[in-house]
Design a protein around this motif. Sequence first.
Motif, mmCIF file in Angstrom:
data_model
loop_
_atom_site.group_PDB
_atom_site.id
_atom_site.type_symbol
_atom_site.label_atom_id
_atom_site.label_comp_id
_atom_site.label_asym_id
_atom_site.label_seq_id
_atom_site.Cartn_x
_atom_site.Cartn_y
_atom_site.Cartn_z
ATOM 1 N N ALA A 192 0.836 -1.200 0.000
ATOM 2 C CA ALA A 192 0.000 0.000 0.000
ATOM 3 C C ALA A 192 0.873 1.253 0.000
ATOM 4 N N LYS A 193 1.924 1.235 0.801
ATOM 5 C CA LYS A 193 2.843 2.374 0.877
ATOM 6 C C LYS A 193 3.481 2.629 -0.492
ATOM 7 N N LEU A 253 -4.484 5.206 4.243
ATOM 8 C CA LEU A 253 -4.452 3.765 4.460
ATOM 9 C C LEU A 253 -5.442 3.455 5.578
ATOM 10 N N ASP A 285 -6.079 1.187 0.429
ATOM 11 C CA ASP A 285 -5.240 2.367 0.196
ATOM 12 C C ASP A 285 -5.868 3.241 -0.887
#
Length: 168
Positions: free
Chosen positions: A46-47, A56, A88
Amino acid sequence: SNCESMLRRLIGADIQLTLRLSVDDLQIKADPVFVEQILMNLVVNAKDAMPESGKLTIETTGVDLDHAPLYHISPITPGAYVRLSVADSGCGMTPEVQSHVFEPFFTTKEKGKGTGLGLSTAYGIVKQSKGHIWVDSVQGKGTTFKIYLPSVNEPLEEIRKEVLRKEP
């Protein structure tokens, strides 16, 4: 909590983290280390999907799948499950990428940035726990991973005894 501070360090200051954790006493029969590993893999992905900034959201809830609206995705044994979802607001995935996302060594990251084993490992752990995982993603809108793990309502002491009996 310990896990929350670790997640916040992992994602950095540019990503807004929202935790929506069930107030119910949810129990699953799974190794906490494996569950943490799944969560870490999903959070790292997701990052990477939000290089500038983003949102998030991690959510846990108890769900009853007696009517199994998910049969079209994969056959699910009806019953009580704990759902962990990681959503996300990142770049999202094409349908083509989504169709390969759980395959070992499949990665969209540049060479040296990812092994392509994170999601296939998560998939293996979930399946081994008699659970289900799938992805819902729209390009430019973000991605949500949903994991369903069978819920148990045995007293913890009974589960410990069962685990000890199974160990060699």
